[in-house]
Design an enzyme around this catalytic site. Structure first.
Site, PDB file in Angstrom:
ATOM      1  N   ASP A 127       0.261  -6.319   7.098  1.00  0.00           N
ATOM      2  CA  ASP A 127      -0.543  -5.097   7.150  1.00  0.00           C
ATOM      3  C   ASP A 127      -1.911  -5.332   6.509  1.00  0.00           C
ATOM      4  O   ASP A 127      -2.778  -4.457   6.536  1.00  0.00           O
ATOM      5  CB  ASP A 127       0.195  -3.895   6.547  1.00  0.00           C
ATOM      6  CG  ASP A 127       0.544  -4.072   5.087  1.00  0.00           C
ATOM      7  OD1 ASP A 127       0.277  -5.164   4.536  1.00  0.00           O
ATOM      8  OD2 ASP A 127       1.087  -3.120   4.484  1.00  0.00           O
ATOM      9  N   SER A 128      -2.128  -6.546   5.982  1.00  0.00           N
ATOM     10  CA  SER A 128      -3.469  -6.938   5.526  1.00  0.00           C
ATOM     11  C   SER A 128      -4.448  -6.893   6.696  1.00  0.00           C
ATOM     12  O   SER A 128      -5.661  -6.929   6.491  1.00  0.00           O
ATOM     13  CB  SER A 128      -3.442  -8.344   4.914  1.00  0.00           C
ATOM     14  OG  SER A 128      -2.785  -9.251   5.772  1.00  0.00           O
ATOM     15  N   ASP A 138       5.163  -7.021   9.537  1.00  0.00           N
ATOM     16  CA  ASP A 138       5.128  -6.131   8.379  1.00  0.00           C
ATOM     17  C   ASP A 138       5.413  -4.700   8.819  1.00  0.00           C
ATOM     18  O   ASP A 138       4.938  -4.271   9.876  1.00  0.00           O
ATOM     19  CB  ASP A 138       3.718  -6.165   7.773  1.00  0.00           C
ATOM     20  CG  ASP A 138       3.735  -6.506   6.305  1.00  0.00           C
ATOM     21  OD1 ASP A 138       4.829  -6.529   5.706  1.00  0.00           O
ATOM     22  OD2 ASP A 138       2.641  -6.774   5.764  1.00  0.00           O
ATOM     23  N   LYS A 190       9.216  -7.176   7.405  1.00  0.00           N
ATOM     24  CA  LYS A 190       9.032  -7.249   5.950  1.00  0.00           C
ATOM     25  C   LYS A 190       8.714  -5.853   5.422  1.00  0.00           C
ATOM     26  O   LYS A 190       7.952  -5.110   6.037  1.00  0.00           O
ATOM     27  CB  LYS A 190       7.903  -8.209   5.592  1.00  0.00           C
ATOM     28  CG  LYS A 190       7.580  -8.234   4.092  1.00  0.00           C
ATOM     29  CD  LYS A 190       6.670  -9.367   3.708  1.00  0.00           C
ATOM     30  CE  LYS A 190       5.213  -9.083   3.928  1.00  0.00           C
ATOM     31  NZ  LYS A 190       4.704  -7.902   3.196  1.00  0.00           N
ATOM     32  N   GLU A 196       7.872  -3.575   1.628  1.00  0.00           N
ATOM     33  CA  GLU A 196       7.483  -3.656   0.215  1.00  0.00           C
ATOM     34  C   GLU A 196       8.378  -2.756  -0.628  1.00  0.00           C
ATOM     35  O   GLU A 196       8.612  -1.598  -0.266  1.00  0.00           O
ATOM     36  CB  GLU A 196       6.024  -3.199   0.054  1.00  0.00           C
ATOM     37  CG  GLU A 196       5.035  -4.162   0.670  1.00  0.00           C
ATOM     38  CD  GLU A 196       3.580  -3.788   0.395  1.00  0.00           C
ATOM     39  OE1 GLU A 196       3.316  -2.951  -0.499  1.00  0.00           O
ATOM     40  OE2 GLU A 196       2.714  -4.347   1.084  1.00  0.00           O
ATOM     41  N   GLU A 209       4.508 -11.271  -4.915  1.00  0.00           N
ATOM     42  CA  GLU A 209       3.033 -11.247  -4.930  1.00  0.00           C
ATOM     43  C   GLU A 209       2.476 -11.039  -6.331  1.00  0.00           C
ATOM     44  O   GLU A 209       2.962 -10.190  -7.088  1.00  0.00           O
ATOM     45  CB  GLU A 209       2.518 -10.144  -3.980  1.00  0.00           C
ATOM     46  CG  GLU A 209       0.994 -10.107  -3.937  1.00  0.00           C
ATOM     47  CD  GLU A 209       0.403  -9.343  -2.771  1.00  0.00           C
ATOM     48  OE1 GLU A 209       1.158  -8.847  -1.903  1.00  0.00           O
ATOM     49  OE2 GLU A 209      -0.841  -9.236  -2.734  1.00  0.00           O
TER      50      GLU A 209
END
Ligand code: KIV
Length: 283
Positions: free
Chosen positions: A46-47, A85, A114, A116, A182
């Site tokens: 999602d970056s 993501d 993925k 978070e 991270e």
């Protein structure tokens, strides 16, 4: 042809002490390049909200954006594991949302998704892994929660370290096949790596992890101010800028295109055309 990389390959690599290499990829050609370079995993991160769309954070990213870029990456038919993501609010609200949205990405062709977070989203992770969706966890700094927690280094106090370790244990219990850690102190990332059977993939969390991941644009030197843990392996910004300035200059000076880059008619056809056009002019 080398075999396609799967989540099981990731777990086997840890057992064999083989380091895993991941990079983000958002488009066909970058995916082809990274695959050719021999990475093990591509993350449609999602970056992309920041490096592709120019947002200030990952929060505005939607499922549509991830789906769109996932398709572009899949068109490269990568050998690497393709991880998509899950964007902010696509999995936190309910188990149903988590399964439906993860399922969408898997149906498009992702090998895994993925998410978070730790203990607070464990029921969502279990719901996905129980029905056969491979999930990669993401602990330590979680950029999707930066509004409350900021973008600071994690694991620098004993209490914070304990919290991250508890998250890691819970994620393994819930069936994730790997965990991104991270921007976390290397001591804590190393503890977690030793403690878990599944591989840790680190970003800004030291060398003692099972693997590493970086954002493509940071690594090649396109990002103006990358995070402090990035190593820039090329000066892509300078190379691109130089090429673009050269192009602007050549067009303005009449130096592009040259004769070699232009395409002429057969002379006899051109003569015929001139004769025809003379006829038009006399009408
Ligand atoms: O979105 C992303 O690029 C990520 C990496 C930083 C791991 O989540």
């Amino acid at each position: 042809m080398r075999e396609k990389i799967t989540p099981r390959y990731f777990i086997k690599a840890k057992k064999e002490g083989k380091k895993l290499v991941m990079i983000t990829a958002y488009e066909y050609m970058h995916a082809q390049l990274a695959d050719e370079a021999g990475v093990d995993g591509l993350l449609i991160g999602d970056s992309l909200g920041m490096v592709i769309f120019g947002y200030r954070s990952t929060l505005p990213v939607t499922m549509n954006m991830i789906e769109h870029h996932l398709r572009a990456v899949l068109n490269a038919s990568p050998r690497s594991l393709v991880v998509a993501d899950m964007p902010f609010l696509s999995y936190e609200i309910s188990r149903e949302d988590a399964v439906r949205n993860a399922g969408k990405l898997i149906k498009i062709g992702a090998d895994a998704v993925k998410v978070e977070g730790g203990i607070e989203i464990i029921d969502k992770i279990e719901a996905m892994t129980k029905i056969g969706i491979p999930v990669m966890g993401h602990i330590g700094l979680n950029p999707q929660r930066y509004l409350i927690y900021g973008l600071r280094l994690r694991g620098s106090t004993a209490e914070d370290a304990e919290k991250i370790i508890e998250d890691a244990k819970a994620l393994q219990e819930a069936g994730v096949f790997s965990i991104v850690i991270e921007f976390t102190t290397s001591e804590i990332a190393s503890e977690i790596t030793k403690m878990l059977k599944i591989p840790t993939i680190c970003i800004g969390s030291g060398v003692e992890c099972d693997g590493q991941i970086l954002v493509f644009h940071d690594l090649v030197g396109l990002t103006p101010s990358p995070p402090p843990f990035v190593r820039k392996y090329a000066n892509a910004k300078e190379i691109f800028l130089e090429a673009l300035k050269h192009y602007v200059n050549d067009v303005r000076q009449g130096l592009f295109p040259s004769e070699k880059e232009s395409f002429r008619m057969d002379p006899s056809e051109y003569k015929r055309f001139l004769e025809k056009s003379k006829r038009y002019q006399t009408l």
